[in-house]
Scaffold this active site. Structure first.
Site, PDB file in Angstrom:
ATOM      1  CD  GLN A  18     -10.273  -0.770   1.151  1.00  0.00           C
ATOM      2  OE1 GLN A  18     -11.446  -0.494   0.963  1.00  0.00           O
ATOM      3  NE2 GLN A  18      -9.669  -1.758   0.514  1.00  0.00           N
ATOM      4  CG  ASP A  43       8.382  -1.207   8.502  1.00  0.00           C
ATOM      5  OD1 ASP A  43       7.840  -2.294   8.161  1.00  0.00           O
ATOM      6  OD2 ASP A  43       9.243  -0.639   7.826  1.00  0.00           O
ATOM      7  CB  ILE A  44       4.717  -5.648  10.194  1.00  0.00           C
ATOM      8  CG1 ILE A  44       4.491  -5.563   8.677  1.00  0.00           C
ATOM      9  CG2 ILE A  44       3.519  -5.129  10.985  1.00  0.00           C
ATOM     10  CD1 ILE A  44       3.499  -6.583   8.156  1.00  0.00           C
ATOM     11  CB  ALA A  67      -1.354  -6.796   3.909  1.00  0.00           C
ATOM     12  CE1 TYR A  68       4.654  -4.106  -2.257  1.00  0.00           C
ATOM     13  CE2 TYR A  68       3.029  -5.605  -3.172  1.00  0.00           C
ATOM     14  CZ  TYR A  68       4.042  -4.687  -3.342  1.00  0.00           C
ATOM     15  OH  TYR A  68       4.440  -4.344  -4.614  1.00  0.00           O
ATOM     16  CB  THR A  69      -2.957  -4.471  -0.403  1.00  0.00           C
ATOM     17  OG1 THR A  69      -2.767  -3.058  -0.300  1.00  0.00           O
ATOM     18  CG2 THR A  69      -3.194  -5.045   0.978  1.00  0.00           C
ATOM     19  CB  THR A 108      -6.248 -12.674  -0.020  1.00  0.00           C
ATOM     20  OG1 THR A 108      -6.792 -12.479  -1.318  1.00  0.00           O
ATOM     21  CG2 THR A 108      -4.916 -13.390  -0.182  1.00  0.00           C
ATOM     22  CE1 TYR A 132      -2.131  -8.913  -1.076  1.00  0.00           C
ATOM     23  CE2 TYR A 132      -3.760 -10.235  -2.229  1.00  0.00           C
ATOM     24  CZ  TYR A 132      -3.408  -9.429  -1.161  1.00  0.00           C
ATOM     25  OH  TYR A 132      -4.344  -9.148  -0.195  1.00  0.00           O
ATOM     26  CD1 TRP A 157     -12.752  -9.927  -4.953  1.00  0.00           C
ATOM     27  CD2 TRP A 157     -14.658  -9.331  -5.955  1.00  0.00           C
ATOM     28  NE1 TRP A 157     -12.836 -10.609  -6.142  1.00  0.00           N
ATOM     29  CE2 TRP A 157     -13.996 -10.267  -6.769  1.00  0.00           C
ATOM     30  CE3 TRP A 157     -15.882  -8.837  -6.382  1.00  0.00           C
ATOM     31  CZ2 TRP A 157     -14.508 -10.709  -7.994  1.00  0.00           C
ATOM     32  CZ3 TRP A 157     -16.402  -9.272  -7.588  1.00  0.00           C
ATOM     33  CH2 TRP A 157     -15.715 -10.191  -8.386  1.00  0.00           C
TER      34      TRP A 157
HETATM   35  N1  LIG Z   1      -8.335  -4.996  -0.271  1.00  0.00           N
HETATM   36  C1  LIG Z   1      -8.817  -6.183  -0.626  1.00  0.00           C
HETATM   37  O1  LIG Z   1      -9.593  -6.310  -1.588  1.00  0.00           O
HETATM   38  C2  LIG Z   1      -8.428  -7.417   0.151  1.00  0.00           C
HETATM   39  C3  LIG Z   1      -8.910  -8.660  -0.287  1.00  0.00           C
HETATM   40  C4  LIG Z   1      -8.570  -9.797   0.445  1.00  0.00           C
HETATM   41  C5  LIG Z   1      -7.771  -9.689   1.561  1.00  0.00           C
HETATM   42  N2  LIG Z   1      -7.313  -8.473   1.952  1.00  0.00           N
HETATM   43  C6  LIG Z   1      -6.445  -8.418   3.136  1.00  0.00           C
HETATM   44  O2  LIG Z   1      -7.132  -7.684   4.140  1.00  0.00           O
HETATM   45  C7  LIG Z   1      -6.191  -6.955   4.929  1.00  0.00           C
HETATM   46  C8  LIG Z   1      -6.587  -5.489   4.970  1.00  0.00           C
HETATM   47  O3  LIG Z   1      -6.580  -4.993   3.639  1.00  0.00           O
HETATM   48  P1  LIG Z   1      -6.945  -3.493   3.296  1.00  0.00           P
HETATM   49  O4  LIG Z   1      -7.868  -3.508   2.147  1.00  0.00           O
HETATM   50  O5  LIG Z   1      -7.292  -2.750   4.528  1.00  0.00           O
HETATM   51  O6  LIG Z   1      -5.508  -3.005   2.758  1.00  0.00           O
HETATM   52  P2  LIG Z   1      -4.914  -1.555   2.700  1.00  0.00           P
HETATM   53  O7  LIG Z   1      -5.995  -0.526   2.676  1.00  0.00           O
HETATM   54  O8  LIG Z   1      -3.891  -1.571   1.608  1.00  0.00           O
HETATM   55  O9  LIG Z   1      -4.183  -1.421   4.112  1.00  0.00           O
HETATM   56  C9  LIG Z   1      -3.000  -2.077   4.395  1.00  0.00           C
HETATM   57  C10 LIG Z   1      -2.222  -1.188   5.329  1.00  0.00           C
HETATM   58  O10 LIG Z   1      -0.978  -1.846   5.653  1.00  0.00           O
HETATM   59  C11 LIG Z   1       0.038  -0.862   5.657  1.00  0.00           C
HETATM   60  N3  LIG Z   1       1.360  -1.431   5.464  1.00  0.00           N
HETATM   61  C12 LIG Z   1       1.976  -1.795   4.308  1.00  0.00           C
HETATM   62  N4  LIG Z   1       3.201  -2.229   4.555  1.00  0.00           N
HETATM   63  C13 LIG Z   1       3.389  -2.143   5.912  1.00  0.00           C
HETATM   64  C14 LIG Z   1       4.453  -2.421   6.778  1.00  0.00           C
HETATM   65  N5  LIG Z   1       5.611  -2.890   6.321  1.00  0.00           N
HETATM   66  N6  LIG Z   1       4.279  -2.218   8.098  1.00  0.00           N
HETATM   67  C15 LIG Z   1       3.124  -1.744   8.588  1.00  0.00           C
HETATM   68  N7  LIG Z   1       2.072  -1.432   7.813  1.00  0.00           N
HETATM   69  C16 LIG Z   1       2.200  -1.649   6.484  1.00  0.00           C
HETATM   70  C17 LIG Z   1      -0.349   0.069   4.528  1.00  0.00           C
HETATM   71  O11 LIG Z   1       0.320   1.303   4.682  1.00  0.00           O
HETATM   72  P3  LIG Z   1       0.700   2.157   3.365  1.00  0.00           P
HETATM   73  O12 LIG Z   1      -0.616   2.514   2.718  1.00  0.00           O
HETATM   74  O13 LIG Z   1       1.437   3.314   3.939  1.00  0.00           O
HETATM   75  O14 LIG Z   1       1.525   1.268   2.501  1.00  0.00           O
HETATM   76  C18 LIG Z   1      -1.853   0.166   4.708  1.00  0.00           C
HETATM   77  O15 LIG Z   1      -2.208   1.213   5.585  1.00  0.00           O
HETATM   78  C19 LIG Z   1      -4.814  -7.241   4.319  1.00  0.00           C
HETATM   79  O16 LIG Z   1      -4.215  -8.300   5.012  1.00  0.00           O
HETATM   80  C20 LIG Z   1      -5.134  -7.700   2.913  1.00  0.00           C
HETATM   81  O17 LIG Z   1      -4.130  -8.559   2.407  1.00  0.00           O
HETATM   82  C21 LIG Z   1      -7.635  -7.338   1.288  1.00  0.00           C
END
Ligand SMILES: NC(=O)c1ccc[n+]([C@@H]2O[C@H](COP(=O)([O-])OP(=O)(O)OC[C@H]3O[C@@H](n4cnc5c(N)ncnc54)[C@H](OP(=O)(O)O)[C@@H]3O)[C@@H](O)[C@H]2O)c1
Length: 289
Positions: A18, A43-44, A67-69, A108, A132, A157
Site C-alpha cells: 500500500q 526479499d529482506i 513488512a509482514y503485516t 506502528t 505483530y 490504520w
Molecule cells: N497497514 C496498516 O494499517 C499499518 C499500520 C501501521 C503501520 N504499518 C506499517 O507501514 C508499513 C507499510 O505497510 P503497508 O500497509 O503498505 O503494508 P502492505 O500493503 O502489507 O505492504 C507490505 C509489503 O511488504 C512485502 N513483504 C512482505 N514480506 C517481505 C519480505 N520478506 N521481503 C520483502 N518484502 C516483503 C509485502 O509483499 P507480499 O504482499 O507479497 O507479502 C507487501 O508488498 C509496514 O512497515 C507496516 O508495518 C501499516
C-alpha cells in the site's frame, strides 16, 4: 546492475505494498531517481541479497516499507513475523548504514498496549500486546542499534489507493448489504498513504532524525470511521456499533492507540491533514487498483 554515479537515489523496500506503491508514484512524479523493489526483487529476510542489492544501487536513502503485516496470522507463526519485521529490518539497517544511506523504517501504533485513554507521544512506554507489534518493535530496536541517521515513523490504520483496506471493504459491504456492523471500542487515527508518503518525502530532505508519530490528525473509533465513510460517499448504509468481544480475532488489538505527533511539532514539521479531510481527498480521487 551497475552502480549509478551520483545524485539522490531512493530505494524503497516493499514497493508492491500500500505505502510502497504510493511512495514510488510520488517520488517518480517529483523526478527523483527511485528503485522500488517488490518482494520478488528483494526479499529482506535474505541477508546476502539485501547487502548485494543495496551495495549495487548504493542509494542515498532507503525507505523500508516492507513488512509482514498479517496481524492475526502472526499469532500462529511468530517466527515468520519476526524473521521479516525484526531480522529483515536488521538486514536493511546494516546494509543501509554500510553505504551511508539515510534510513526510514515504518513502525506502528501496535507497539502500545492501548489500555489508557490519553494519547501516546514518542517517549511513552511501549508494551505491545500482539506478536505483530512485538516484531515491529524489535525492528525499531535493530534500527537504533545498527544505524544512526534514521527516521522511525510510527503510523496507524493505513489506507490508500493501492491494496485492500478498511475504506474499500466498507464501501463494498455497504453497497452489497446496505448494513454493516463495526467495532466501536477501538480508537485510533486513520492514515492516508498519500499524506503519509508526502510527509516522509518532506522529512527526508532534513537532518531531523529520530522517532516520529505520523498519522492523520484527530482520532475516531472504527465505527465512527465507517459512519464518516458512508456520509462522505453519500451512501445510505445502516452502521451498527458492536464491541470487539462480538468479533473475536486471534490477535488482541490496542483499545486506544492514539499517537500524538509531538516530534513533528518539536521539529517544526507540518502536521498531516485531519482524517476527515484525508478521507475526502481519497474518495474524490477515487483511485483503486
Ligand atoms: N497497514 C496498516 O494499517 C499499518 C499500520 C501501521 C503501520 N504499518 C506499517 O507501514 C508499513 C507499510 O505497510 P503497508 O500497509 O503498505 O503494508 P502492505 O500493503 O502489507 O505492504 C507490505 C509489503 O511488504 C512485502 N513483504 C512482505 N514480506 C517481505 C519480505 N520478506 N521481503 C520483502 N518484502 C516483503 C509485502 O509483499 P507480499 O504482499 O507479497 O507479502 C507487501 O508488498 C509496514 O512497515 C507496516 O508495518 C501499516
Amino acid at each position: 546492475m551497475t552502480r549509478p554515479e551520483s545524485g539522490e537515489r531512493i530505494l524503497v523496500t516493499g514497493a508492491g505494498g500500500q505505502l510502497g506503491k504510493e511512495l514510488v508514484k510520488l517520488l517518480n512524479a517529483k523526478g527523483i531517481e527511485v528503485y522500488g523493489l517488490t518482494r520478488n526483487q528483494l526479499d529482506i529476510t535474505d541477508c546476502e541479497e539485501v547487502h548485494s542489492l543495496i551495495d549495487q544501487i548504493s542509494p542515498t536513502t532507503v525507505i523500508h516499507a516492507a513488512a509482514y503485516t498479517q496481524v492475526d496470522r502472526a499469532e500462529s507463526e511468530p517466527e515468520v513475523a519476526f524473521r521479516c519485521n525484526a531480522i529483515g529490518t536488521r538486514n536493511v539497517a546494516v546494509a543501509a548504514a554500510r553505504v551511508g544511506a539515510k534510513l526510514v523504517y515504518l513502525s506502528t501504533d501496535y507497539v502500545f498496549d492501548g489500555y489508557g485513554s490519553s494519547s501516546y507521544n514518542e517517549w511513552s512506554e511501549t508494551s505491545p500486546i500482539n506478536v505483530y507489534g512485538q516484531s515491529k518493535l524489535a525492528g525499531e530496536e535493530f534500527v537504533q542499534q545498527h544505524h544512526n541517521r534514521f527516521f522511525i515513523i510510527r503510523t496507524s490504520w493505513v489506507y490508500g489507493a493501492h491494496g485492500n483496506n478498511f475504506v474499500k471493504t466498507m464501501l463494498k459491504l455497504g453497497a452489497e448489504h446496505g448494513a454493516v456492523r463495526v467495532v466501536e471500542d477501538q480508537v485510533g487515527s486513520p492514515t492516508y498513504t498519500y499524506d503519509l508518503a508526502s510527509t516522509i518525502i518532506a522529512m527526508l530532505k532534513t537532518e531531523k532524525y529520530g522517532l516520529y508519530h505520523v498519522s492523520n490528525t484527530g482520532h475516531c473509533s472504527w465505527f465512527e470511521f465507517a459512519q464518516e465513510i458512508f456520509k462522505q460517499a453519500k451512501m445510505e448504509v445502516q452502521v451498527t456499533p458492536i464491541p470487539t468481544s462480538a468479533m473475536p480475532r486471534p490477535a488482541a488489538r490496542p483499545a486506544y492507540s492514539v499517537m500524538e505527533p509531538f516530534m513533528l511539532r518539536l521539529n517544526d514539521l507540518p502536521l498531516l491533514p485531519s482524517w476527515q479531510q484525508a478521507l475526502q481527498h481519497y474518495l474524490l480521487n477515487n483511485h483503486t487498483d
